[in-house]
Design a protein around this motif. Structure first.
Motif, PDB file in Angstrom:
ATOM      1  N   GLY A 282      44.291  21.632 -14.172  1.00 41.50           N
ATOM      2  CA  GLY A 282      43.564  22.062 -15.360  1.00 41.50           C
ATOM      3  C   GLY A 282      44.300  21.966 -16.680  1.00 41.50           C
ATOM      4  N   VAL A 283      45.500  21.411 -16.671  1.00 42.46           N
ATOM      5  CA  VAL A 283      46.304  21.398 -17.894  1.00 42.46           C
ATOM      6  C   VAL A 283      46.182  20.090 -18.668  1.00 42.46           C
ATOM      7  CG1 VAL A 283      48.653  21.560 -18.802  1.00 42.46           C
ATOM      8  CG2 VAL A 283      47.916  23.078 -16.971  1.00 42.46           C
TER       9      VAL A 283
ATOM     10  N   THR B 102      38.437  15.440 -17.365  1.00 39.03           N
ATOM     11  CA  THR B 102      37.315  16.131 -18.018  1.00 39.03           C
ATOM     12  C   THR B 102      36.026  15.301 -17.947  1.00 39.03           C
ATOM     13  OG1 THR B 102      38.863  17.213 -19.508  1.00 39.03           O
ATOM     14  CG2 THR B 102      36.547  17.199 -20.178  1.00 39.03           C
TER      15      THR B 102
ATOM     16  N   PRO C 264      31.814  20.229 -21.422  1.00 40.05           N
ATOM     17  CA  PRO C 264      33.049  19.670 -20.855  1.00 40.05           C
ATOM     18  C   PRO C 264      33.695  20.619 -19.857  1.00 40.05           C
ATOM     19  CG  PRO C 264      33.453  20.437 -23.094  1.00 40.05           C
ATOM     20  CD  PRO C 264      31.965  20.599 -22.835  1.00 40.05           C
ATOM     21  N   VAL C 265      34.054  20.087 -18.700  1.00 42.85           N
ATOM     22  CA  VAL C 265      34.720  20.876 -17.656  1.00 42.85           C
ATOM     23  C   VAL C 265      35.795  20.011 -16.998  1.00 42.85           C
ATOM     24  CG1 VAL C 265      32.678  22.285 -17.104  1.00 42.85           C
ATOM     25  CG2 VAL C 265      33.071  20.153 -15.867  1.00 42.85           C
ATOM     26  N   ARG C 266      36.742  20.710 -16.353  1.00 41.86           N
ATOM     27  CA  ARG C 266      37.757  20.006 -15.588  1.00 41.86           C
ATOM     28  C   ARG C 266      37.206  19.679 -14.202  1.00 41.86           C
ATOM     29  NH1 ARG C 266      40.602  19.684 -20.160  1.00 41.86           N
ATOM     30  NH2 ARG C 266      42.438  21.061 -20.276  1.00 41.86           N
TER      31      ARG C 266
ATOM     32  N   THR D  30      35.375  14.906 -23.778  1.00 41.65           N
ATOM     33  CA  THR D  30      35.496  16.116 -24.603  1.00 41.65           C
ATOM     34  C   THR D  30      34.958  15.859 -26.009  1.00 41.65           C
ATOM     35  OG1 THR D  30      37.310  17.236 -23.463  1.00 41.65           O
ATOM     36  CG2 THR D  30      37.222  17.505 -25.840  1.00 41.65           C
TER      37      THR D  30
ATOM     38  N   GLU E 185      42.002  21.286 -32.546  1.00 40.72           N
ATOM     39  CA  GLU E 185      41.735  22.370 -31.605  1.00 40.72           C
ATOM     40  C   GLU E 185      40.884  21.865 -30.439  1.00 40.72           C
ATOM     41  OE1 GLU E 185      40.568  26.106 -33.413  1.00 40.72           O
ATOM     42  OE2 GLU E 185      39.882  26.885 -31.488  1.00 40.72           O
ATOM     43  N   ALA E 186      39.922  20.989 -30.747  1.00 33.50           N
ATOM     44  CA  ALA E 186      39.023  20.490 -29.695  1.00 33.50           C
ATOM     45  C   ALA E 186      39.784  19.702 -28.633  1.00 33.50           C
ATOM     46  CB  ALA E 186      37.925  19.620 -30.305  1.00 33.50           C
TER      47      ALA E 186
ATOM     48  N   ALA F  98      43.037  20.006 -27.973  1.00 38.17           N
ATOM     49  CA  ALA F  98      44.293  20.658 -27.559  1.00 38.17           C
ATOM     50  C   ALA F  98      44.450  20.648 -26.045  1.00 38.17           C
ATOM     51  CB  ALA F  98      44.340  22.090 -28.095  1.00 38.17           C
ATOM     52  N   GLY F  99      43.345  20.637 -25.329  1.00 38.66           N
ATOM     53  CA  GLY F  99      43.418  20.666 -23.873  1.00 38.66           C
ATOM     54  C   GLY F  99      43.587  19.300 -23.243  1.00 38.66           C
ATOM     55  N   HIS F 100      44.148  18.356 -23.971  1.00 40.38           N
ATOM     56  CA  HIS F 100      44.396  17.015 -23.424  1.00 40.38           C
ATOM     57  C   HIS F 100      45.822  16.593 -23.732  1.00 40.38           C
ATOM     58  CE1 HIS F 100      40.212  16.013 -22.398  1.00 40.38           C
ATOM     59  NE2 HIS F 100      39.938  16.869 -23.369  1.00 40.38           N
TER      60      HIS F 100
ATOM     61  N   TYR G 285      41.655  26.409 -23.084  1.00 41.17           N
ATOM     62  CA  TYR G 285      41.060  25.444 -24.012  1.00 41.17           C
ATOM     63  C   TYR G 285      39.542  25.570 -23.879  1.00 41.17           C
ATOM     64  CZ  TYR G 285      45.697  23.701 -22.965  1.00 41.17           C
ATOM     65  OH  TYR G 285      47.038  23.608 -22.767  1.00 41.17           O
ATOM     66  N   PRO G 286      38.788  24.966 -24.825  1.00 39.70           N
ATOM     67  CA  PRO G 286      37.325  25.047 -24.707  1.00 39.70           C
ATOM     68  C   PRO G 286      36.825  24.595 -23.332  1.00 39.70           C
ATOM     69  CG  PRO G 286      37.927  24.097 -26.826  1.00 39.70           C
ATOM     70  CD  PRO G 286      39.200  24.274 -26.060  1.00 39.70           C
ATOM     71  N   GLN G 287      37.426  23.541 -22.781  1.00 43.35           N
ATOM     72  CA  GLN G 287      36.957  23.028 -21.483  1.00 43.35           C
ATOM     73  C   GLN G 287      37.208  24.040 -20.368  1.00 43.35           C
ATOM     74  OE1 GLN G 287      39.228  21.707 -23.440  1.00 43.35           O
ATOM     75  NE2 GLN G 287      38.905  19.537 -23.826  1.00 43.35           N
ATOM     76  N   ILE G 288      38.257  24.863 -20.524  1.00 44.28           N
ATOM     77  CA  ILE G 288      38.548  25.913 -19.544  1.00 44.28           C
ATOM     78  C   ILE G 288      37.548  27.058 -19.717  1.00 44.28           C
ATOM     79  CG2 ILE G 288      40.285  27.648 -18.882  1.00 44.28           C
ATOM     80  CD1 ILE G 288      41.121  24.811 -18.093  1.00 44.28           C
TER      81      ILE G 288
ATOM     82  N   TRP H 102      49.632  25.416 -28.194  1.00 47.34           N
ATOM     83  CA  TRP H 102      48.290  25.956 -28.278  1.00 47.34           C
ATOM     84  C   TRP H 102      47.639  25.905 -26.903  1.00 47.34           C
ATOM     85  CZ3 TRP H 102      45.554  28.479 -31.887  1.00 47.34           C
ATOM     86  CH2 TRP H 102      44.179  28.637 -31.654  1.00 47.34           C
TER      87      TRP H 102
END
Lengths: 164, 293
Positions: A48-49, A54, A61-63, A115, A133-134, A136-138, B103-106, B190
């Protein structure tokens, strides 16, 4: 078939219906890649990191590595394979990624594209800070992210009908 | 296959879910958003005999304003809660802190209840629940009981939940008028877990003095903590920047953080003091705005 160990799963992926029998412990990412042969969804960290896997589940959007395939039963999924038009014309996001050099090895790209597709639908005119911010999870180890932000802003402008 | 073998159940009623928990007890794991449990399964750090998936129980996905405040169902997603108008208006501390969760996806999948039941000592939401003085409703076939958040977190990854119990609702009492809030944290990047995070609420009285201050911290011990020395030093006092700074320094009396691979104890103490000061200042400013409004 023991329903606690194995289930029939039906999903709609990029508008097409797929049905398969899967072990209940199989992740959605592995189901997409191994059973449906949709290998555009990449698998990186598998916890999930990194964001590479995604996909969109009913538009969100989900993992895919943190969902079981059985949990997606009945859902509508979108993966990177569904982005380009049937004739091969790239989606504005894909065009912008190409033009802005927002990828090098391409491993993170499918997840980022999915995403950003959902993000731009929700926020068609984002600031660079909001894009940061959008995404950040990538994780991307090639670009340093700046070109990805530029591509997202360019695609946003194009999707709004403006000339970038 | 990444996860170990387990029996998968997707009950279609709460009763069915509770029956499964009663049957399997400590051998079962509850799957809500899965954003903490699935990594543990993928890394094979846990190997439950049974997985009880709540995701076919959409009735539990509520965010509801009640006469007693706000009620969040077990399956209320973090993203859904973060965006709910009732939360943004009435419990803005929760909305502000949710932005720091993964994160948003989480947050699309992750649930508020799941984060609390997981009880990671560096997670944001447990500390926020202490500050908001949440009440947690635990259900089992034996009945229902309600616990204050302060009695729920026992140790890292350990809560007051019995093996056959489900955290089925989170209740937040309304905040008094003239209350300001702030959530801030320091993390390496972040979206990562907080090294230290702080949640502050400041309520002013008619005369603009501090009626009540609440400060809760995460990342400074095995469980989230209220900073009682700081709160006591502010209650009933007129506020200014200097008084808030002095009170924030007392946070070190309340805490005894440990060193680990991420940060030394001394650095965590430093962060706690700085974040206490910043969040109290920001909450005070918002409370002043609320007083003028």
């Amino acid at each position: 078939m023991n329903p606690q160990q194995q289930r029939v799963v039906s999903v709609i992926v990029n508008g097409r219906e797929y049905t398969g029998t899967v072990p209940t412990r199989k992740t959605l990412a592995d189901f997409l890649r191994q059973d449906l042969r949709l290998t555009g969804t990449h698998v990186g960290c598998e916890h999930g990191v990194c964001g590479a896997c995604t996909v969109l589940l009913d538009g969100q959007p989900v993992r895919a590595c943190l969902l079981l395939a059985v949990q997606a039963h009945g859902a509508r999924l979108e993966t990177v394979e569904g982005l380009a038009a049937a004739d091969g014309t790239l989606h504005p996001l894909q065009q912008a990624f190409q033009q802005c050099h927002a990828l090098q090895c391409g491993f993170c790209t499918p997840g980022l594209l999915m995403t950003l597709k959902a993000f731009l639908q929700e926020n068609p005119a984002p600031t660079a800070e909001e894009v940061r911010e959008a995404i950040a999870g990538h994780l991307c180890r090639c670009t340093g992210y700046l070109h990805i932000i530029a591509a997202a802003l360019q695609a946003a402008a194009q999707l709004r009908g403006e000339r970038a | 296959m990444k996860p170990p073998r387990f029996d998968y159940y997707d009950p279609h009623s709460l009763d069915e879910a509770l029956a499964l928990l009663a049957r399997y007890g400590p051998e079962a794991k509850v799957l809500a958003g899965g954003q903490s449990l699935m990594p543990l399964l993928n890394m094979r750090l846990v190997a439950p005999a049974a997985l009880v998936d709540l995701n076919r129980l959409p009735d539990l996905a509520y965010v509801r304003v009640t006469p007693a405040g706000l009620a969040l169902g077990a399956l209320a997603r973090q993203r859904q809660v973060e965006r709910a108008e009732a939360v943004v208006q009435g419990w803005p501390l929760l909305a502000a802190a949710l932005r720091y969760v993964g994160y948003p996806q989480i947050r699309t999948r992750g649930t508020v209840g799941g984060s609390l039941a997981h009880a990671d000592p560096a997670a944001e939401l447990p500390a926020v629940m202490l500050a908001l003085e949440a009440r947690l409703v635990l259900s089992s076939q034996r009945g229902r009981r309600t616990l204050p958040a302060a009695a729920f977190f026992l140790a890292p990854l350990t809560t007051a939940l019995a093996p056959d119990e489900l955290l089925c609702e989170v209740q937040l009492p309304p905040l008094p008028p003239r209350t300001g809030h702030s959530f801030q944290e320091v993390s390496r990047v972040w979206g990562a877990f907080a090294l230290v995070g702080a949640a502050a609420l400041v309520t002013l009285d008619d005369a603009g003095r501090c009626q009540q201050a609440r400060l809760a911290l995460t990342g400074v011990g095995p469980v989230p903590q209220r900073a009682s020395a700081v709160e006591a030093a502010l209650a009933g006092e007129p506020l200014d920047a200097e008084r808030l700074r002095q009170a924030a320094a007392l946070v070190e009396q309340d805490l005894n953080p440990e060193s680990d691979v991420h940060a030394s104890a001394a650095y965590r103490r430093h962060l706690a003091r700085v974040l206490a000061q910043r969040t109290l200042q920001a909450a005070w400013r918002r409370a002043q705005e609320a007083q003028k409004a």
